[in-house]
Scaffold this motif. Structure first.
Motif, PDB file in Angstrom:
ATOM      1  N   ARG A  70       0.802  -1.240   0.000  1.00  0.00           N
ATOM      2  CA  ARG A  70       0.000   0.000   0.000  1.00  0.00           C
ATOM      3  C   ARG A  70       0.827   1.279   0.000  1.00  0.00           C
ATOM      4  O   ARG A  70       0.462   2.248  -0.644  1.00  0.00           O
ATOM      5  CB  ARG A  70      -1.021  -0.002   1.141  1.00  0.00           C
ATOM      6  N   GLU A  71       1.966   1.267   0.706  1.00  0.00           N
ATOM      7  CA  GLU A  71       2.792   2.489   0.711  1.00  0.00           C
ATOM      8  C   GLU A  71       3.617   2.604  -0.578  1.00  0.00           C
ATOM      9  O   GLU A  71       4.192   3.649  -0.855  1.00  0.00           O
ATOM     10  CB  GLU A  71       3.721   2.499   1.930  1.00  0.00           C
ATOM     11  N   ALA A  72       3.674   1.507  -1.324  1.00  0.00           N
ATOM     12  CA  ALA A  72       4.472   1.497  -2.561  1.00  0.00           C
ATOM     13  C   ALA A  72       3.652   1.910  -3.779  1.00  0.00           C
ATOM     14  O   ALA A  72       4.212   2.164  -4.844  1.00  0.00           O
ATOM     15  CB  ALA A  72       5.034   0.087  -2.791  1.00  0.00           C
ATOM     16  N   GLN A  73       2.318   1.972  -3.619  1.00  0.00           N
ATOM     17  CA  GLN A  73       1.471   2.138  -4.807  1.00  0.00           C
ATOM     18  C   GLN A  73       1.618   3.498  -5.479  1.00  0.00           C
ATOM     19  O   GLN A  73       1.762   3.574  -6.699  1.00  0.00           O
ATOM     20  CB  GLN A  73       0.012   1.845  -4.418  1.00  0.00           C
ATOM     21  N   VAL A  74       1.579   4.567  -4.689  1.00  0.00           N
ATOM     22  CA  VAL A  74       1.730   5.898  -5.295  1.00  0.00           C
ATOM     23  C   VAL A  74       3.138   6.042  -5.901  1.00  0.00           C
ATOM     24  O   VAL A  74       3.276   6.460  -7.059  1.00  0.00           O
ATOM     25  CB  VAL A  74       1.372   7.022  -4.291  1.00  0.00           C
ATOM     26  N   PRO A  75       4.217   5.679  -5.154  1.00  0.00           N
ATOM     27  CA  PRO A  75       5.542   5.744  -5.781  1.00  0.00           C
ATOM     28  C   PRO A  75       5.647   4.929  -7.072  1.00  0.00           C
ATOM     29  O   PRO A  75       6.245   5.390  -8.054  1.00  0.00           O
ATOM     30  CB  PRO A  75       6.473   5.171  -4.694  1.00  0.00           C
ATOM     31  N   ALA A  76       5.054   3.728  -7.102  1.00  0.00           N
ATOM     32  CA  ALA A  76       5.158   2.897  -8.311  1.00  0.00           C
ATOM     33  C   ALA A  76       4.443   3.564  -9.484  1.00  0.00           C
ATOM     34  O   ALA A  76       4.944   3.562 -10.616  1.00  0.00           O
ATOM     35  CB  ALA A  76       4.581   1.509  -8.052  1.00  0.00           C
TER      36      ALA A  76
END
Ligand SMILES: Nc1ncnc2c1ncn2[C@@H]1O[C@H](COP(=O)(O)OP(=O)(O)OP(=O)(O)O)[C@@H](O)[C@H]1O
Ligand SMILES: [Mg+2]
Length: 333
Positions: A80-86
Motif C-alpha cells: 500500500r505504501e508502494a502504490q503511489v511511488p510505483a
C-alpha cells in the motif's frame, strides 16, 4: 515549479465508514495545510491531488507535475505504501521519499529485520507466526513481545504485547492473528531505553536530525509506546533530546539501518536497548508522520532547533538533489 501533493485524508476514510483505529495512520487537514504552506514558502505552486485513485484519474486525464510531495500511506495490501511511488515511477514523475521496494520491504517488519541483520546490524531475534498452531514451535527465550507484522501507529501494541511465559503465548498471539488478519511478529522483549532517530538526506549524505529518548509516564501502559500512548502522547510521553553514549550508539545504528535499507530523503528509525544497554533496530518509518504538532519527526526536529519549515526544506532539498531537479532548476534560471 508545479508540485503535486499526494496524501490520504483521514476524514475521507472516516466518512466512508472506516474506523478510528484503521485510519489512525492517515493524515489530518492541518498536516496537508502545513506541508502546502512550507512548499509555497519555497515559491512552489502546490496542487492538492489526494489519494491513489485521485492520482490515477488525474494522470490518465493527462495532468502532470514537475515533482510530487508524497505522503500517501495507501489502504490495501502489503504494497500500500508502494502504490503511489510505483505509479509515479511509471509516469516518470519524481517524488519525495522512498521507492516502491523500500516502502513494501519496510512495511513488513520481519523482512526489514532480515535485511538489517544481513548487514550485521543489531535487531532482536524473532519469529513470524502465521497460524495459531505454530505457537507451539516457538523456541525463542521468554519474555517475548508480539505485534502485527505490518502495521504502524502502535496498532495492536499495548503492555499486553509482552509475553512473560509460554502459557500466555497462544492467547496473545491468537488474539492478534484474529484481530489483524495477518501474521504476528514475535521478538525477544527489549527491556531497555527506547529511542527514535530522525534522518534526512540520501546515501553518504544522509545525516541525523536528532535522537530522542521516548519516556513513558503512563502507569497503565508503562512498557510499550503503543496505541494509547501515541494517541495521548501529550499526557503519557516525554520526548527528551539525548546525547549520551547509549543514545549516540542508537543514532549510529539508526543511520546505518537507514542506509542499508536504501531509505530516501527522510525517515525515522525506532530503537530499543536490551538489558545491557545495547540499542537494537525495531523498525523504520520511510513515511514518517509530518503533522507539525503531533508527529514524532517534527517533534524531534523541533527539539533539535529545526522549524517545521526547515524540516520540509531539508526533505525537498534532498529530493531535488537526488533526482537532478536542483541542477535543472539552476540551468533554467
Ligand atoms: N521487541 C520489543 N521489545 C520491547 N518493546 C517493543 C518491542 N517491539 C516493539 N516494542 C514497543 O512497541 C512500540 C511499537 O513498536 P513498533 O515501532 O514496531 O510499532 P509501530 O506501531 O509500527 O510504530 P510507529 O507508530 O512508529 O509506526 C515500540 O515503540 C516499543 O515501545
Ligand atoms: Mg514505531
Amino acid at each position: 515549479m508545479r508540485v503535486g501533493l499526494t496524501y490520504d485524508l483521514r476524514a475521507d476514510y472516516l466518512a466512508e465508514g472506516y474506523g478510528e483505529e484503521e485510519t489512525a495512520e492517515f493524515d489530518s487537514p492541518d498536516t496537508i495545510a502545513a506541508i502546502e504552506e512550507a512548499l509555497r514558502a519555497r515559491g512552489h505552486q502546490v496542487v492538492r491531488i489526494g489519494h491513489l485513485r485521485a492520482l490515477t484519474a488525474r494522470l490518465v486525464a493527462g495532468e502532470r507535475w514537475d515533482w510530487v510531495f508524497n505522503i500517501a500511506e495507501g489502504l490495501h495490501g502489503i504494497g500500500r505504501e508502494a502504490q503511489v511511488p510505483a505509479l509515479l515511477d511509471g509516469y516518470g514523475i519524481p517524488y519525495t521519499f522512498s521507492d516502491p521496494l523500500v516502502m513494501a520491504l519496510t512495511l513488513d517488519k520481519a523482512m526489514a529485520k532480515r535485511v538489517v541483520r544481513d548487514n550485521g546490524l543489531a535487531t532482536a531475534p524473532f519469529a513470524v507466526i502465521a497460524a495459531g498452531e505454530e505457537v507451539a514451535g516457538l523456541t525463542l527465550p521468554y519474555p517475548l513481545f508480539a505485534k502485527p507484522l505490518a502495521e504502524g501507529t502502535g496498532k495492536g501494541i499495548s503492555d499486553a504485547s509482552r509475553i512473560g511465559e509460554p502459557a500466555r503465548a497462544a492467547r496473545v498471539i491468537g488474539e492478534l492473528l484474529a484481530r489483524f488478519r495477518q501474521p504476528v511478529l514475535v521478538e525477544t522483549f527489549l527491556p531497555g531505553r527506547e529511542f527514535t532517530t530522525g534522518i534526512v538526506g540520501n546515501g553518504r549524505a544522509a545525516r541525523i536530525v536528532a535522537t530522542v529518548e521516548v519516556k513513558l509516564k503512563n502507569a497503565e501502559q508503562a512498557l510499550a509506546y503503543g496505541y494509547d500512548n501515541k494517541e495521548h502522547y501529550d499526557r503519557f510521553v516525554d520526548y527528551v533530546l539525548v546525547e549520551d553514549a547509549e543514545a549516540r550508539a542508537a543514532g549510529d545504528l539508526a543511520l546505518a539501518c537507514y542506509r542499508a535499507l536504501n531509505c530516501r530523503d527522510a525517515g525515522r528509525v525506532d530503537l530499543r536497548s536490551d538489558a545491557s544497554g545495547r540499542p537494537h533496530f525495531l523498525e523504520v518509518n520511510p513515511l514518517a508522520g509530518l503533522n507539525p504538532v503531533k508527529s514524532d519527526l517534527p517533534i524531534l526536529a523541533r527539539l533539535a532547533g529545526w522549524s517545521y519549515r526547515r524540516l520540509i526544506d531539508e526533505i525537498v532539498d534532498a529530493c531535488l538533489a537526488r533526482t537532478g531537479l536542483a541542477t535543472e532548476r539552476r540551468k533554467a534560471s
